[in-house]
Design a protein around this motif. Structure first.
Motif, PDB file in Angstrom:
ATOM      1  N   SER A  88      16.892  50.896  48.195  1.00  0.00           N
ATOM      2  CA  SER A  88      16.674  51.748  46.861  1.00  0.00           C
ATOM      3  C   SER A  88      15.482  52.794  46.769  1.00  0.00           C
ATOM      4  CB  SER A  88      17.192  50.856  45.478  1.00  0.00           C
ATOM      5  OG  SER A  88      15.792  49.970  45.440  1.00  0.00           O
TER       6      SER A  88
ATOM      7  N   GLY B  56      23.742  44.021  39.851  1.00  0.00           N
ATOM      8  CA  GLY B  56      25.161  44.484  40.016  1.00  0.00           C
ATOM      9  C   GLY B  56      26.253  43.746  40.563  1.00  0.00           C
TER      10      GLY B  56
ATOM     11  N   ASP C  86      22.902  53.745  32.716  1.00  0.00           N
ATOM     12  CA  ASP C  86      23.598  52.407  32.792  1.00  0.00           C
ATOM     13  C   ASP C  86      24.145  52.120  34.029  1.00  0.00           C
ATOM     14  OD1 ASP C  86      25.015  50.422  32.341  1.00  0.00           O
ATOM     15  OD2 ASP C  86      26.102  50.974  30.376  1.00  0.00           O
ATOM     16  N   VAL C  87      23.625  50.906  34.757  1.00  0.00           N
ATOM     17  CA  VAL C  87      23.960  50.617  36.048  1.00  0.00           C
ATOM     18  C   VAL C  87      24.529  49.180  35.932  1.00  0.00           C
ATOM     19  CG1 VAL C  87      22.454  52.005  37.311  1.00  0.00           C
ATOM     20  CG2 VAL C  87      21.867  49.707  36.632  1.00  0.00           C
ATOM     21  N   THR C  88      25.038  48.676  34.688  1.00  0.00           N
ATOM     22  CA  THR C  88      25.613  47.398  34.660  1.00  0.00           C
ATOM     23  C   THR C  88      26.975  47.147  35.375  1.00  0.00           C
ATOM     24  OG1 THR C  88      24.778  47.756  32.255  1.00  0.00           O
ATOM     25  CG2 THR C  88      26.392  45.603  32.866  1.00  0.00           C
ATOM     26  N   GLY C  89      26.775  46.246  36.191  1.00  0.00           N
ATOM     27  CA  GLY C  89      27.942  45.908  36.825  1.00  0.00           C
ATOM     28  C   GLY C  89      28.312  46.823  38.185  1.00  0.00           C
ATOM     29  N   ARG C  90      27.104  47.701  38.711  1.00  0.00           N
ATOM     30  CA  ARG C  90      27.397  48.530  39.729  1.00  0.00           C
ATOM     31  C   ARG C  90      26.498  48.549  40.824  1.00  0.00           C
ATOM     32  NH1 ARG C  90      25.825  53.951  36.825  1.00  0.00           N
ATOM     33  NH2 ARG C  90      25.666  54.590  39.125  1.00  0.00           N
ATOM     34  N   PRO C  91      26.977  47.704  41.839  1.00  0.00           N
ATOM     35  CA  PRO C  91      26.011  47.179  42.916  1.00  0.00           C
ATOM     36  C   PRO C  91      25.715  48.425  43.977  1.00  0.00           C
ATOM     37  CG  PRO C  91      28.362  46.597  43.349  1.00  0.00           C
ATOM     38  CD  PRO C  91      28.293  46.941  41.770  1.00  0.00           C
TER      39      PRO C  91
ATOM     40  N   LYS D 155      28.757  40.900  36.130  1.00  0.00           N
ATOM     41  CA  LYS D 155      28.655  41.507  35.232  1.00  0.00           C
ATOM     42  C   LYS D 155      28.520  40.722  33.845  1.00  0.00           C
ATOM     43  CE  LYS D 155      31.186  44.925  33.980  1.00  0.00           C
ATOM     44  NZ  LYS D 155      32.296  45.807  33.644  1.00  0.00           N
TER      45      LYS D 155
ATOM     46  N   ARG E 103      25.599  53.246  53.877  1.00  0.00           N
ATOM     47  CA  ARG E 103      25.686  54.463  52.925  1.00  0.00           C
ATOM     48  C   ARG E 103      26.517  55.460  53.774  1.00  0.00           C
ATOM     49  NH1 ARG E 103      20.291  54.517  49.050  1.00  0.00           N
ATOM     50  NH2 ARG E 103      20.973  52.756  47.865  1.00  0.00           N
TER      51      ARG E 103
ATOM     52  N   GLU F  40      23.169  45.173  28.675  1.00  0.00           N
ATOM     53  CA  GLU F  40      23.466  46.252  29.676  1.00  0.00           C
ATOM     54  C   GLU F  40      22.042  46.357  30.520  1.00  0.00           C
ATOM     55  OE1 GLU F  40      23.831  49.969  27.669  1.00  0.00           O
ATOM     56  OE2 GLU F  40      21.900  49.336  26.383  1.00  0.00           O
TER      57      GLU F  40
ATOM     58  N   SER G   4      22.823  50.031  43.310  1.00  0.00           N
ATOM     59  CA  SER G   4      21.844  50.747  42.792  1.00  0.00           C
ATOM     60  C   SER G   4      20.336  50.350  42.890  1.00  0.00           C
ATOM     61  CB  SER G   4      21.885  51.136  41.185  1.00  0.00           C
ATOM     62  OG  SER G   4      23.337  51.638  41.017  1.00  0.00           O
TER      63      SER G   4
END
Length: 244
Positions: free
Chosen positions: A148, A51, A66-71, A54, A100, A59, A73
Motif C-alpha cells: 500500500s 477490510g 471510505d474503505v470499510t470492508g474493502r480489502p 466488516k 495486482r 467506518e 487498500s
C-alpha cells in the motif's frame, strides 16, 4: 486531514460484543500503538481496518475515502513473516505487485531498487531459510510497504526476535519510516516497546474492547538508547500500568 480514521466501530461474534465504539486516528508519518491485554479485540480491529472483516457499526477512512470492508487498500503484517520458502526474497517481496496484475519483470523492477533502503541488498536471490530472523522481518516489512506504500498495520511483528535484534530493528524501522514517510498502526503487548516506538498510544481494554485512554509520547524520535532508563520513561510506564 488524517491519514487513517476509524470512526465508532463496533463488532460482535455469535452475539458477543468484541469491540465497542472504537474511534482512533493515524496522521501522516506517525507510529501509533494499540496496547492492551490478549483477547481485547486488537486483532479483530486490524481485520476491520484492513477490510478483511466488516464492522456492524462504524467506518474506516483512508485519506478521507471510505474503505470499510474493502480489502487491498491497507497493508497488514501479521506476527509471523509468512515468507514463502520456495520463492527467492525478491519474488517474496514482489508478491503484492504480482497479485495486482503486474508481470514478474515489472514487479521485480519496482521491488529490487528498494532492497538497499530496507537493508536487504545482496539478499535478492536468497531464500527465506538463508536469512536471519531480523532480515526476514525486513523482507516482510518491504513486502508490506509495497502492498500500500503509505499505511501499514503491524501485529506484533517483532515479538519473536531476541532482545538485541529487536532493539536494532526498532531503530532501523523508525529510520525507514521517516525516510519513506510511512504511517504505522502497531499492535503490541509490550509496554516498553510501545513507549520506545510510538508517537501516541491508545489503550484498548475491557471486554468488549474500548479505547480507555490516549497517551502522547513527547520525546523526539529516534529516542536515545538509554531512554528506557530515564525518569520520563518510567513515568510513562507507571501511567500506562495504572490505566490498563
Amino acid at each position: 486531514m488524517e491519514k487513517l480514521e476509524v470512526r465508532h466501530v463496533s463488532k460482535s461474534f455469535d452475539g458477543r460484543r468484541v469491540l465497542e465504539d472504537i474511534s482512533i486516528t493515524l496522521r501522516a508519518g506517525e507510529l501509533v500503538c494499540l496496547l492492551g491485554a490478549s483477547g481485547g479485540g486488537k486483532t479483530t480491529l486490524f481485520n476491520i481496518i484492513s477490510g478483511l472483516s466488516k464492522p456492524e457499526e462504524g467506518e474506516v477512512l483512508l485519506d478521507g475515502a471510505d474503505v470499510t470492508g474493502r480489502p487491498g487498500s491497507i497493508s497488514y503484517m501479521l506476527q509471523k513473516d509468512l515468507l514463502l520458502p520456495y520463492r527467492t526474497i525478491q519474488d517474496n517481496v514482489a508478491l503484492p505487485l504480482l497479485l495486482r496484475g503486474q508481470n514478474k519483470r515489472q514487479a521485480r523492477e519496482k521491488a529490487v531498487p528498494l532492497f538497499a533502503a530496507f537493508g536487504l541488498e545482496g539478499t535478492e536471490k536468497k531464500y527465506p531459510a538463508q536469512l536471519s530472523g531480523g532480515m526476514r522481518q525486513r523482507a516482510a516489512l518491504l513486502r508490506t510497504y509495497l502492498f500500500s506504500e503509505n499505511v501499514a498495520l503491524l501485529d506484533e511483528p517483532f515479538s519473536a526476535l531476541d532482545p538485541l535484534t529487536k532493539s536494532a530493528i526498532h531503530r532501523w524501522y523508525l529510520e525507514i519510516m521517516e525516510r519513506i514517510r510511512l504511517s504505522t498502526l502497531f499492535i503490541t503487548h509490550d509496554i516498553d516497546e510501545a513507549i520506545l516506538l510510538s508517537d501516541r498510544i491508545y489503550l484498548l481494554t475491557g471486554r468488549p474492547g474500548r479505547i480507555t485512554g490516549e497517551i502522547v509520547i513527547r520525546q523526539p524520535k529516534p529516542r536515545r538508547q538509554d531512554f528506557h532508563l530515564t525518569g520520563e520513561f518510567l513515568a510513562y510506564k507507571k501511567e500506562i500500568l495504572s490505566r490498563l
